[in-house]
Design a protein around this motif. Structure first.
Motif, PDB file in Angstrom:
ATOM      1  N   ARG A  99      40.290  30.633  43.116  1.00  0.00           N
ATOM      2  CA  ARG A  99      40.349  30.893  44.557  1.00  0.00           C
ATOM      3  C   ARG A  99      39.501  32.107  44.961  1.00  0.00           C
ATOM      4  NH1 ARG A  99      45.308  28.646  46.955  1.00  0.00           N
ATOM      5  NH2 ARG A  99      46.444  27.538  45.343  1.00  0.00           N
ATOM      6  N   ASN A 100      38.803  32.693  44.009  1.00  0.00           N
ATOM      7  CA  ASN A 100      37.926  33.849  44.234  1.00  0.00           C
ATOM      8  C   ASN A 100      38.696  35.114  44.645  1.00  0.00           C
ATOM      9  OD1 ASN A 100      35.421  35.160  44.238  1.00  0.00           O
ATOM     10  ND2 ASN A 100      35.166  34.817  46.432  1.00  0.00           N
ATOM     11  N   VAL A 101      39.948  35.209  44.226  1.00  0.00           N
ATOM     12  CA  VAL A 101      40.742  36.416  44.493  1.00  0.00           C
ATOM     13  C   VAL A 101      40.564  37.410  43.341  1.00  0.00           C
ATOM     14  CG1 VAL A 101      43.095  37.283  44.851  1.00  0.00           C
ATOM     15  CG2 VAL A 101      42.402  35.109  45.884  1.00  0.00           C
ATOM     16  N   LEU A 102      40.443  36.871  42.128  1.00  0.00           N
ATOM     17  CA  LEU A 102      40.180  37.669  40.931  1.00  0.00           C
ATOM     18  C   LEU A 102      38.971  37.068  40.221  1.00  0.00           C
ATOM     19  CD1 LEU A 102      43.788  37.962  39.407  1.00  0.00           C
ATOM     20  CD2 LEU A 102      42.582  39.701  40.750  1.00  0.00           C
ATOM     21  N   ARG A 103      38.381  37.860  39.327  1.00  0.00           N
ATOM     22  CA  ARG A 103      37.346  37.323  38.450  1.00  0.00           C
ATOM     23  C   ARG A 103      37.570  37.891  37.053  1.00  0.00           C
ATOM     24  NH1 ARG A 103      34.205  41.011  41.300  1.00  0.00           N
ATOM     25  NH2 ARG A 103      33.412  42.669  39.979  1.00  0.00           N
ATOM     26  N   ARG A 104      37.126  37.140  36.089  1.00  0.00           N
ATOM     27  CA  ARG A 104      37.193  37.585  34.694  1.00  0.00           C
ATOM     28  C   ARG A 104      35.808  38.074  34.310  1.00  0.00           C
ATOM     29  NH1 ARG A 104      41.600  34.480  31.629  1.00  0.00           N
ATOM     30  NH2 ARG A 104      42.476  33.141  33.205  1.00  0.00           N
ATOM     31  N   GLU A 105      35.781  39.129  33.528  1.00  0.00           N
ATOM     32  CA  GLU A 105      34.499  39.610  33.013  1.00  0.00           C
ATOM     33  C   GLU A 105      34.726  40.261  31.660  1.00  0.00           C
ATOM     34  OE1 GLU A 105      33.873  43.798  35.357  1.00  0.00           O
ATOM     35  OE2 GLU A 105      33.430  41.993  36.511  1.00  0.00           O
ATOM     36  N   ALA A 106      33.646  40.459  30.937  1.00  0.00           N
ATOM     37  CA  ALA A 106      33.724  41.096  29.623  1.00  0.00           C
ATOM     38  C   ALA A 106      34.061  42.573  29.790  1.00  0.00           C
ATOM     39  CB  ALA A 106      32.407  40.940  28.883  1.00  0.00           C
ATOM     40  N   SER A 107      34.879  43.064  28.899  1.00  0.00           N
ATOM     41  CA  SER A 107      35.252  44.479  28.895  1.00  0.00           C
ATOM     42  C   SER A 107      34.028  45.337  28.617  1.00  0.00           C
ATOM     43  CB  SER A 107      36.303  44.722  27.814  1.00  0.00           C
ATOM     44  OG  SER A 107      36.442  46.091  27.539  1.00  0.00           O
ATOM     45  N   GLN A 108      33.942  46.459  29.304  1.00  0.00           N
ATOM     46  CA  GLN A 108      32.865  47.416  29.037  1.00  0.00           C
ATOM     47  C   GLN A 108      33.103  48.145  27.715  1.00  0.00           C
ATOM     48  OE1 GLN A 108      30.045  47.758  31.034  1.00  0.00           O
ATOM     49  NE2 GLN A 108      30.949  45.918  31.909  1.00  0.00           N
ATOM     50  N   ALA A 109      34.385  48.258  27.325  1.00  0.00           N
ATOM     51  CA  ALA A 109      34.732  48.969  26.098  1.00  0.00           C
ATOM     52  C   ALA A 109      34.620  48.073  24.862  1.00  0.00           C
ATOM     53  CB  ALA A 109      36.153  49.526  26.202  1.00  0.00           C
ATOM     54  N   ASP A 110      34.879  46.766  25.044  1.00  0.00           N
ATOM     55  CA  ASP A 110      34.865  45.826  23.924  1.00  0.00           C
ATOM     56  C   ASP A 110      34.479  44.457  24.476  1.00  0.00           C
ATOM     57  OD1 ASP A 110      35.346  44.087  21.839  1.00  0.00           O
ATOM     58  OD2 ASP A 110      37.379  44.803  21.436  1.00  0.00           O
ATOM     59  N   ALA A 111      33.243  44.076  24.289  1.00  0.00           N
ATOM     60  CA  ALA A 111      32.716  42.842  24.887  1.00  0.00           C
ATOM     61  C   ALA A 111      33.463  41.592  24.430  1.00  0.00           C
ATOM     62  CB  ALA A 111      31.231  42.706  24.575  1.00  0.00           C
TER      63      ALA A 111
END
Length: 176
Positions: A99-111
């Protein structure tokens, strides 16, 4: 006489629990729990800003908001904060991503790790929830003298802080 009233009002001595006011506070807390249990603010926010969302979506959004200042937010953190099964948290997050309320992305600390981030749509929804809450509170206190609102804000904040402290000290030994 006036000085006696001021002295009693401004006293820093702890109040001894009494047989009248402590039960009164308890009854008021019960009434408030029933009203907040109906989730009026969340329902109004959904109705005006995000038809189709459920209250569980708002719970997840609030968990993300509260967890973000401490760092990256994972589905596991959301599940723990809401005391729900990680698979349930994952399903709700997936729905919110859709629903475009949240998004998932790779962690900056641990890809290798995936984190959850609020989108602009999520931020707008959160702002609507806050606006609804403040509008309701403003309506409730609209006919109160300013001094009463100031004093209530201080006392209520202190009460809730004490409530949280007691709950956290006792909850650490309570199974999930």
């Amino acid at each position: 006489m006036m000085n006696d009233v001021l002295t009693k009002t401004n006293s820093t001595e702890p109040a001894a629990p009494d047989e009248k006011n402590v039960p009164r506070i308890g009854r008021s807390m019960g009434r408030m729990r029933l009203m907040t249990g109906r989730r009026l603010i969340g329902r109004l926010a959904i109705q005006s800003a995000a038809p189709g969302l459920e209250l569980s979506h708002l719970d997840v959004l609030d968990a993300v908001r509260r967890a973000q200042p401490a760092g990256e937010v994972t589905v596991g953190m959301i599940a723990e904060m809401l005391r729900i099964d990680p698979s349930r948290a994952s399903r709700v997050v997936a729905d919110m991503v859709g629903r475009n309320v949240l998004r998932r992305e790779a962690s900056q600390a641990d890809a290798r790790r995936i984190v959850v981030v609020m989108t602009e749509v999520g931020q707008k929804l959160l702002a609507e929830i806050v606006a609804q809450k403040l509008a309701i509170i403003s309506e409730i206190v609209s006919d109160w003298p300013e001094e009463d609102v100031d004093r209530f804000a201080i006392l209520f904040e202190r009460f809730i802080g004490g409530y949280e402290a007691v709950f956290q000290s006792r909850d650490k030994d309570t199974p999930g």
